[in-house]
Design an enzyme around this catalytic site. Structure first.
Site, mmCIF file in Angstrom:
data_model
loop_
_atom_site.group_PDB
_atom_site.id
_atom_site.type_symbol
_atom_site.label_atom_id
_atom_site.label_comp_id
_atom_site.label_asym_id
_atom_site.label_seq_id
_atom_site.Cartn_x
_atom_site.Cartn_y
_atom_site.Cartn_z
ATOM 1 C CE1 TYR A 219 -15.330 8.268 -46.975
ATOM 2 C CE2 TYR A 219 -16.892 8.017 -45.167
ATOM 3 C CZ TYR A 219 -16.437 7.649 -46.416
ATOM 4 O OH TYR A 219 -17.075 6.650 -47.113
ATOM 5 C CG HIS B 48 -12.938 8.392 -54.445
ATOM 6 N ND1 HIS B 48 -14.303 8.540 -54.314
ATOM 7 C CD2 HIS B 48 -12.706 8.158 -55.756
ATOM 8 C CE1 HIS B 48 -14.864 8.387 -55.496
ATOM 9 N NE2 HIS B 48 -13.925 8.157 -56.394
ATOM 10 C CD GLU C 141 -13.663 9.227 -59.706
ATOM 11 O OE1 GLU C 141 -13.797 9.235 -60.956
ATOM 12 O OE2 GLU C 141 -14.026 8.278 -58.995
ATOM 13 C CG ASN D 138 -15.351 12.645 -53.142
ATOM 14 O OD1 ASN D 138 -15.977 11.661 -53.547
ATOM 15 N ND2 ASN D 138 -14.724 12.660 -51.972
ATOM 16 C CB ALA E 1 -22.368 6.314 -52.893
ATOM 17 N NE ARG F 283 -19.926 9.539 -45.385
ATOM 18 C CZ ARG F 283 -19.778 9.345 -46.683
ATOM 19 N NH1 ARG F 283 -19.367 10.343 -47.460
ATOM 20 N NH2 ARG F 283 -20.028 8.180 -47.215
ATOM 21 N NE ARG G 155 -14.327 2.600 -47.140
ATOM 22 C CZ ARG G 155 -15.245 3.559 -47.172
ATOM 23 N NH1 ARG G 155 -15.066 4.635 -47.926
ATOM 24 N NH2 ARG G 155 -16.335 3.449 -46.449
ATOM 25 N N PRO H 26 -23.132 13.085 -52.697
ATOM 26 C CG PRO H 26 -24.320 11.162 -53.223
ATOM 27 C CD PRO H 26 -23.513 12.251 -53.834
ATOM 28 C CG ASN H 27 -24.146 10.495 -47.641
ATOM 29 O OD1 ASN H 27 -25.069 10.893 -46.936
ATOM 30 N ND2 ASN H 27 -24.293 9.509 -48.506
HETATM 31 C C1 DQA Z 1 -15.777 8.509 -51.032
HETATM 32 C C2 DQA Z 1 -15.748 6.997 -51.236
HETATM 33 C C3 DQA Z 1 -17.118 6.486 -51.672
HETATM 34 O O1 DQA Z 1 -17.087 5.073 -51.864
HETATM 35 C C4 DQA Z 1 -18.153 6.817 -50.615
HETATM 36 O O2 DQA Z 1 -19.437 6.412 -51.060
HETATM 37 C C5 DQA Z 1 -18.151 8.262 -50.257
HETATM 38 C C6 DQA Z 1 -16.861 8.905 -50.051
HETATM 39 C C7 DQA Z 1 -14.435 9.028 -50.488
HETATM 40 O O3 DQA Z 1 -14.220 10.223 -50.600
HETATM 41 O O4 DQA Z 1 -13.645 8.250 -49.946
HETATM 42 O O5 DQA Z 1 -19.189 8.878 -50.069
HETATM 43 O O6 DQA Z 1 -16.015 9.129 -52.277
#
Ligand code: DQA
Length: 145
Positions: free
Chosen positions: A23, A99, A97, A73, A76, A18, A106, A10-11
């Site tokens: 990011y 991020h 994985e 990735n 959340a 964003r 954070r 998501p997102n």
């Molecule tokens: C993320 C880190 C996560 O905590 C966050 O919810 C994201 C992006 C990152 O790529 O830094 O959506 O996965």
């Protein structure tokens, strides 16, 4: 042609606009291109799936049994994506994985990933470069056929 799954939760479809201070400014399309550049020499094709909902991400993992490996990735869903975790537990190939941000620098709720114990490796805090590095790790991990 062998396929590499690039799975984003998501997102992550709105990367570029964003919170760029967290990011970065690269879009998901830029990242897909970058991963493609890394793996094209091996003849791998990138299959990019980004979904907002966990169920759709789970289905994408189920459908990816034939891929050579995956970069994930979870966004959340790292925090409580138990269904996605179970799907990845059954995924038969190596996966990394990623991020973009340094989640340990954070908020406390980002300090644990329920997926990470199952991953072959975890890359955090290196921005879009992390995806390239994950692709290189998979090239090293997956035997040449
Ligand atoms: C993320 C880190 C996560 O905590 C966050 O919810 C994201 C992006 C990152 O790529 O830094 O959506 O996965």
């Amino acid at each position: 042609m062998s396929e590499l799954l690039l799975l984003n939760g998501p997102n992550l479809g709105i990367l570029g606009r964003r919170q760029p201070e967290i990011y970065g400014t690269e879009t998901l399309a830029d990242i897909v291109d970058a991963v493609g550049e890394e793996v094209e020499g091996r003849g791998w094709k990138v299959v990019s799936v980004q979904r907002e909902s966990e169920g759709e991400l789970i289905s994408a993992v189920h459908e990816a049994d034939g891929t050579v490996g995956a970069i994930v990735n979870p966004g959340a869903l790292m925090i409580a994506g138990w269904g996605l975790r179970d799907a990845l537990a059954a995924y038969p190939r190596p996966w990394i994985e990623v991020h973009l941000s340094n989640v340990w620098a954070r908020e406390a709720f980002r300090h644990e990933s329920v997926l990470a114990p199952l991953a072959d490796g975890v890359i955090v805090g290196l921005g879009a470069l992390g995806y390239r590095l994950a692709a290189r790790a998979l090239l090293a991990k997956v035997p040449r056929s």
